[in-house]
Design an enzyme around this catalytic site. Structure first.
Site, PDB file in Angstrom:
ATOM      1  N   VAL A 141       0.862  -1.198   0.108  1.00 58.16           N
ATOM      2  CA  VAL A 141       0.117   0.014  -0.008  1.00 58.16           C
ATOM      3  C   VAL A 141       0.762   1.362  -0.086  1.00 58.16           C
ATOM      4  CG1 VAL A 141      -1.844   1.254   1.147  1.00 58.16           C
ATOM      5  CG2 VAL A 141      -1.821  -1.263   1.040  1.00 58.16           C
ATOM      6  N   ASP A 169     -13.808 -10.572   7.266  1.00 63.53           N
ATOM      7  CA  ASP A 169     -12.589 -10.554   7.784  1.00 63.53           C
ATOM      8  C   ASP A 169     -12.427  -9.351   8.584  1.00 63.53           C
ATOM      9  OD1 ASP A 169      -9.809 -11.407   8.057  1.00 63.53           O
ATOM     10  OD2 ASP A 169      -9.216 -10.414   6.340  1.00 63.53           O
TER      11      ASP A 169
END
Length: 429
Positions: A129, A240
């Site tokens: 990221v 999740d």
């Protein structure tokens, strides 16, 4: 009478010059004839212009320039045609269905300074990221590897779910991009305060959440999950929910992100999930046994998250009892307050009743029997009112067997904690 000159050539162009002239209105025989001698010569001998050095050089340079310009124009036209053709080939039907707009790969490459390592702010299961600035706004750019099937599934799940969802407690997806056979890219709002996971386990003590901030974060996450379960046209299962997938903006508001495992289906329909996917320690027992996900499996994960934040301990740590078993031992000893993270204790601002209430709520959410877990609407109501509903409190006391004998609760992850960490191969959707 009229005297004049003519050099008419019709449509043709011709140059005419009068070098001299004379006129007489008398008889030419008397000696007044026209003067026709010693006139200036019209023809000036000179070298042909076509043979001059200047002409040859000019023609040569001009020819070269024409050829070069022709090649450049041809290359530009071919490139535009190729880009147009490739663009048509790359755009799939699913790409036209979702809100986040497509951003050119060149633009994404530029805002991340060529995906420089200096701009890396995090790591995901399928890629890195990066931080960048797009149109004057800070963004987080997630580059997903296409080498694995999971990468493509994660990309499609994010765009198809988060791309159409909008809520103050969900991370905003600004757009997406892709480069054929190389990268799949998602562009999110940048969260200035990072992940909740780092605020619990990887920061200075001065940055640890206070009790008030912790409750605010849990309310935000609960609100976001409730929106997924009930607030949209389809029911969305995140599947999740964990501390690393909760991000904090500049005002410390919680934003739930990472929808790579999300599934959506119509309300009142069962989700067709059969694969065991998720993060060990956060997965509900029924997911480990059957792979079947539901809103109650998200509630279970949220319960583990609540206990993790309050206690400052991960669900599963090497060489230590798992989080739930450890809490059960504290409950058995009647020392539930010891579960509170010492760093939060040092900041104060809480009461014993509040700590016990939040821990009990986390336990109830993480109860092994899915039918005994509360809904996210009930959970959010408890957090917003900062007190336990009477009915929920009775269920907690009954479930945990705390109303009388202080027996060890019938709550134990030992039967499946080891399975979740060693025998299960986590797979994508």
């Amino acid at each position: 009478m009229y005297v004049g000159f003519t050099g008419a050539t019709g449509k043709l162009v011709e140059g005419n010059k009068i070098l001299s002239w004379s006129f007489s209105n008398s008889n030419f025989s008397i000696g007044h004839a026209l003067v026709t001698t010693n006139l200036p010569s019209f023809v000036i001998p000179q070298e042909s212009v076509f043979r001059s050095n200047g002409f040859v050089i000019g023609v040569s340079v001009g020819a070269v320039l024409i050829v070069v310009c022709g090649i450049v124009i041809w290359a530009v036209l071919v490139r535009k045609k190729r880009e147009k053709t490739e663009g048509k080939e790359e755009i799939k039907d699913w790409e036209l269905q979702y809100w986040p707009h497509r951003i050119s790969y060149q633009e994404v490459y530029a805002v991340t300074m060529g995906f420089s390592e200096e701009n890396v702010i995090g790591f995901g299961a399928n890629g890195k990221v990066y931080k960048g600035v797009l149109l004057g706004v800070e963004v987080a750019v997630k580059r997903i590897s296409v080498e694995s099937e999971h990468g493509m599934r994660e990309f499609l799940a994010e765009v198809s779910s988060l791309g159409r969802l909008k809520h103050k407690n969900l991370v905003g997806l600004r757009g997406w991009s892709k480069k054929e056979k190389e990268n799949l890219i998602l562009i999110y709002d940048y969260m200035e305060n990072g992940s909740l996971d780092k605020r619990i386990f990887d920061c200075d003590e001065s940055l640890i959440l206070s009790w008030e901030e912790m409750i605010k974060v849990l309310k935000g996450v609960a609100s976001g999950i409730l929106y997924l379960h009930e607030g949209w046209e389809s029911e969305v299962l995140h599947r999740d929910i964990k501390a690393s997938n909760v991000l904090l903006d500049k005002d410390m508001n919680a934003r739930l992100g990472d929808f790579g495992l999300a599934r959506m289906h119509h309300h009142e329909e069962l989700a067709t999930t059969t694969q065991v996917i998720g993060t060990p320690g956060y997965m509900a027992p029924e997911v480990v046994r059957t792979g079947q996900a539901s809103t109650q499996t998200d509630v279970f994960s949220f319960g583990i998250l609540v206990l993790e934040v309050v206690c400052g301990r991960r669900p599963i740590e090497d060489g230590k009892p798992n989080l739930l078993d450890w809490l059960c031992m504290l409950i058995e000893r009647g020392d539930l307050l010891s579960a509170l993270d010492d760093r939060i204790k040092a900041k104060g601002g809480y009461s014993v009743e509040e700590v016990e209430g939040v821990v009990n709520l986390g336990f109830l959410c993480a109860y092994p029997d899915a039918n005994e877990r509360p809904t996210m609407r009930q959970v959010l109501k408890v957090l917003e009112e900062e007190r336990l509903d009477v009915n929920l409190l009775e269920r907690i006391e009954t479930t945990l067997k705390l109303s009388g004998s202080r027996e060890h609760p019938t709550f134990n992850l030992s039967s499946y904690a080891s399975l979740a960490t060693s025998d299960i191969i986590l797979e994508g959707r």
